[in-house]
Design an enzyme around this catalytic site. Structure first.
Site, PDB file in Angstrom:
ATOM      1  N   GLN A  77       4.729   6.901   5.046  1.00 15.29           N
ATOM      2  CA  GLN A  77       3.931   7.756   5.917  1.00 15.29           C
ATOM      3  C   GLN A  77       4.682   9.030   6.314  1.00 15.29           C
ATOM      4  OE1 GLN A  77       1.002   7.420   9.730  1.00 15.29           O
ATOM      5  NE2 GLN A  77       2.820   6.135   9.838  1.00 15.29           N
ATOM      6  N   TRP A 114       0.840  -1.199   0.000  1.00 17.87           N
ATOM      7  CA  TRP A 114       0.000   0.000   0.000  1.00 17.87           C
ATOM      8  C   TRP A 114       0.881   1.257   0.000  1.00 17.87           C
ATOM      9  CZ3 TRP A 114      -0.966  -4.377   2.866  1.00 17.87           C
ATOM     10  CH2 TRP A 114      -2.080  -5.096   2.482  1.00 17.87           C
ATOM     11  N   HIS A 115       1.957   1.195  -0.799  1.00 20.86           N
ATOM     12  CA  HIS A 115       2.882   2.318  -0.934  1.00 20.86           C
ATOM     13  C   HIS A 115       2.940   2.826  -2.367  1.00 20.86           C
ATOM     14  CE1 HIS A 115       5.434   1.050   2.838  1.00 20.86           C
ATOM     15  NE2 HIS A 115       4.199   1.401   3.140  1.00 20.86           N
TER      16      HIS A 115
END
Length: 607
Positions: A589, A542-543
Site C-alpha cells: 500500500q 492480494w499483493h
C-alpha cells in the site's frame, strides 16, 4: 451476526455521524462527469490507490478526468469497508474460494484459471471496483520495503529515483502521521517503536496506530520474540524489514474509520481543484492517432462516448486490468492481439507477463485469551465496545492489523532448503528477509477463540500471466497466478511452517494455547505432508504485481520506462503496482501511494 439489530442501528448512526465530520459521501455536482464527449489535459483510467493519487496531484495544475467503474464504497458496501475491525472480519468480498459471495458493486469478481501446481485450484482474486480501489477493503497496514529492495528496483530500471533515499520524499509527501495514543491503546506490551524522521508534514492520507490492542496478539507477538525475532526500534518505514513491529494503519484516528485514496486524495481534490470524476464508467479502450494516445472510449451504463486528452492518458486500472486495457487498445504481444483481430499499435511481449503473487499459509491453535472479535461477539461486553467506538473512537471496533515480523531464517532451517533454492537467494540483496510472519485472531461459530500466525515468502520466484479472454471489454481477463511453478516458493513456505510451529511451542504461546494444533494439525508432519497442506490451503496476500513491468529501453520484457511511459507509443503511461518490476518484500500500500506521487511529479516536471 456479530451485532444485535439495535447495535447495528446504533453503530450505523454513530459511523454516519463520524463520517459526516470526516468526509462527504458525494462529489460536488460540478465534479461529476456527464456521459458525453469532453476534453481534458489528462485522463486517468482507474480511481484506485495510485490512480487517485496521480489524479489529485495533477488536478492541482491541469484539467483532469478520472474514469472509475464503481462508486462510493461507504454507500455500496456500508460499515464493512468503514469500521477497522470489519476489515478483518466482515469483508466477505475477499473470500478466495470459487464459492465467494458476489459483490459486483465493489469487486471485479476475478477468478483465476486452475493452478496446475496447486492441485488445480481456482482462486477468486478480489480487486476493488470502487473509488479508492483496493484501499477500500485492504487491511490498512502501512509499511515500506527495504533500502536494498528499492536499490534493486533502481538498478533494474536504470534510474536512481527508485532508491529509498530518492523515494522517501514521496513517501513523506502523502502521509499525515498521528503518533500512537498510548492511553487508548492501554497495553504496555504493545508500545509501538518507530522512527519519526521517516515521516514528515505530508497529507492528505492519515496514518495512525490502532486505538486498541487485541490481547491475543500481544501473546502471539511475545511468542515470535521468544524465538529470537525482537522488536525493531525503527519500525518498518525506514528502509528495514527486520524483527517485529506494531504497525500503523491507514486509519483516521479522530473517527477510527478507514482511510482510502478516496477519503484522502479524492476528497482533497474535490475540495481544492476542478477534478472531474466519471463513476460507474468503464474504459473500453485507449484511442490512438499515429501511435499517440489521444483519449479513451468510455461506457457509462451503455452510453459510449470519448474523453479526449490533450496531454496524456494515465492507465491505473490495477495489476490485472491495466494489461487487459493495454491489450484491448492494441498494445501487447502481437500473437495475442491478432488472435482477437485487435489492430496492433505496439508489439510489447511483456504486457501481462511476469505476474508475481506472494503466497501465505496459516498455523493456528485454539487459545484461552480474549480477542477483539470475541469481545464484540459477547452480549456482555459488546455494548461497552460499541460505546467506546462511537464516543471515543477507541475499543475493539477501532482496530485492524497489528503485528508483523520479518527475519532471515535461522541456520538450522536454512540448511533444510534445497541447494537450488539457496542459490536463487544469491540473486537478491543479502539483507532481504526470508520470511514474513503475521499474527491474527478468529472467533469460531461456537464462540471459541483461535490464534494464527501466517508465514509468507518474501522473494517470489514463481511467475504467472494475464491475457485476454476475448476482445470484449466486458469480459474479465484470464489470470494464471503461476503459484508454485517454481518449487523454491514452496520450499520457503515449508520452512516457514516449521518456524511458526517453533513460535507456537514457545513459553508465551504455551501459556495461552489450548489442545492440539488445529491447522495444519498434528498429522501434517513430513515435508511432503506440509507441501500438500500448503498447495491445498495457501492463499494470496492480494499483493500481486509486475504485469506491466518497468524496465530499460530495449528490454523485450519491459512495458514502461522508469517514468511509467509505455514503450512504442506517446502520450500514454501506466501508474499502479503492475509497473513495479518485481514483488518487493513487505506490503504494497505505501508503495502504491509513493509511486502515484512520483509519477505525478514526473508528469508535472515534463509539462
Amino acid at each position: 451476526m456479530l451485532l444485535s439489530i439495535h447495535a447495528v442501528v446504533v453503530t450505523f448512526l454513530g459511523i454516519c455521524a463520524s463520517l459526516s465530520a470526516a468526509t462527504p459521501l458525494h462529489l460536488r455536482d460540478d465534479h461529476i462527469g456527464a456521459p458525453q464527449d469532453a476534453t481534458f489535459d489528462y485522463i486517468v483510467v482507474g480511481g484506485g490507490t495510485t490512480g487517485l493519487t496521480v489524479a489529485a496531484r495533477l488536478s492541482e495544475h491541469a484539467s483532469v478526468a478520472v474514469i472509475e467503474a464503481g462508486g462510493y464504497y461507504q454507500i455500496t458496501y456500508g460499515n464493512n469497508s468503514v469500521v477497522p475491525l470489519y476489515s478483518l472480519t466482515r469483508i466477505d468480498a475477499i473470500d478466495p474460494s470459487p464459492q465467494f459471495p458476489r459483490r459486483p458493486e465493489i469487486d471485479w469478481e476475478l477468478v483465476t484459471v486452475p493452478q496446475t501446481n496447486a492441485f488445480n485450484r481456482t482462486v477468486h482474486y478480489a480487486q476493488g471496483k470502487t473509488l479508492g480501489g483496493s484501499s477500500a477493503f485492504n487491511t490498512m497496514s502501512y509499511l515500506r520495503s527495504t533500502s536494498s529492495a528499492y536499490q534493486r528496483w533502481a538498478s533494474m530500471v536504470g534510474d536512481n529515483d527508485y532508491t529509498f533515499k530518492s523515494l522517501l520524499p514521496f513517501f513523506k509527501k502523502s502521509v499525515r502521521l498521528t503518533p500512537p495514543n498510548l492511553e487508548k491503546r492501554n497495553s504496555a506490551n504493545a508500545t509501538p517503536e518507530y522512527d519519526p524522521s521517516a515521516y514528515g508534514d505530508g497529507s492528505p492520507l492519515d496514518v495512525s496506530w490502532n486505538n486498541f490492542v487485541d490481547p491475543t496478539l500481544t501473546w502471539l507477538a511475545k511468542s515470535l520474540q521468544a524465538i529470537g525475532i525482537p522488536i525493531n526500534p525503527k519500525g518498518f518505514s525506514s528502509g528495514e524489514l527486520k524483527g517485529g513491529a506494531w504497525l500503523p494503519s491507514t486509519i483516521d484516528p479522530a473517527h477510527a474509520t478507514r482511510e482510502s485514496s478516496q477519503t484522502s486524495f479524492l476528497d482533497y481534490a474535490d475540495a481544492n481543484t476542478q477534478i472531474k470524476v466519471y463513476p460507474y464508467s468503464i474504459a473500453v479502450r485507449v484511442l490512438f492517432e499515429n501511435e499517440t494516445a489521444t483519449g479513451v472510449s468510455v461506457d457509462t451504463n451503455g452510453t459510449i462516448y470519448t474523453l479526449s486528452a490533450t496531454k496524456e492518458v494515465i492507465v491505473s486500472a490495477g495489476v490485472f486490468n491495466s494489461p487487459k486495457l493495454l491489450m484491448l487498445s492494441g498494445i501487447g504481444p502481437t500473437e495475442v492481439l491478432t488472435s482477437f483481430d485487435i489492430p496492433v499499435v505496439a508489439n510489447l511481449p511483456g504486457v501481462g507477463q511476469n505476474l508475481q503473487d506472494p503466497t501465505s499459509i496459516n498455523v493456528a491453535n485454539f487459545v484461552n485469551t480474549p480477542n477483539a472479535q470475541s469481545i464484540v461477539a459477547n452480549p456482555a461486553t459488546e455494548p461497552e465496545a460499541l460505546r467506546k467506538y462511537v464516543e471515543e473512537a477507541a475499543g475493539p471496533y477501532s482496530s485492524a492489523a497489528g503485528y508483523i515480523s520479518y527475519e532471515r531464517l535461522p541456520d538450522d532451517l536454512r540448511q533444510t532448503l534445497p541447494p537450488a533454492t539457496l542459490a536463487k537467494f544469491d540473486n537478491f540483496p543479502s539483507d532481504f528477509p526470508d520470511s514474513q510472519y503475521i499474527v491474527g485472531t478468529f472467533v469460531m461459530a461456537n464462540g471459541s477463540s483461535m490464534g494464527a500466525i501466517s508465514s509468507t515468502f518474501t522473494r517470489t520466484f514463481s511467475r504467472g500471466s494475464v491475457t485476454l479472454a476475448s476482445a470484449d471489454y466486458k469480459d474479465n481477463p484470464l489470470i494464471d497466478l503461476g503459484w508454485f511453478s517454481d518449487p523454491a516458493d514452496a520450499d520457503v513456505l515449508i520452512a516457514g511452517v516449521k518456524r511458526v510451529r517453533q513460535a507456537w511451542s514457545s513459553e508465551p504461546a504455551l501459556t495461552i494455547r489450548l489442545g492440539a494444533e488445529v491447522l495444519p494439525g498434528d498429522t501434517v508432519d513430513t515435508d511432503e505432508e506440509i507441501l500438500s497442506y500448503i498447495k491445498n490451503n495457501g492463499n494470496q496476500l492480494w499483493h500481486a504485481s509486475s504485469t506491466c513491468s518497468m524496465g530499460k529501453a530495449g528490454d523485450k520484457s519491459a512495458v514502461v520506462d522508469s517514468k511509467g511511459r509505455v514503450f512504442g507509443v506517446k502520450g500514454l503511461r501506466v501508474a499502479d503496482l503492475s509497473v513495479v518490476p518485481y514483488a518487493l518484500p513487505g506490503h504494497c500500500q505505501a508503495n502504491a501511494y509513493a509511486l502515484g506521487e512520483k509519477i505525478a511529479r514526473d508528469i508535472i516536471d515534463a509539462r
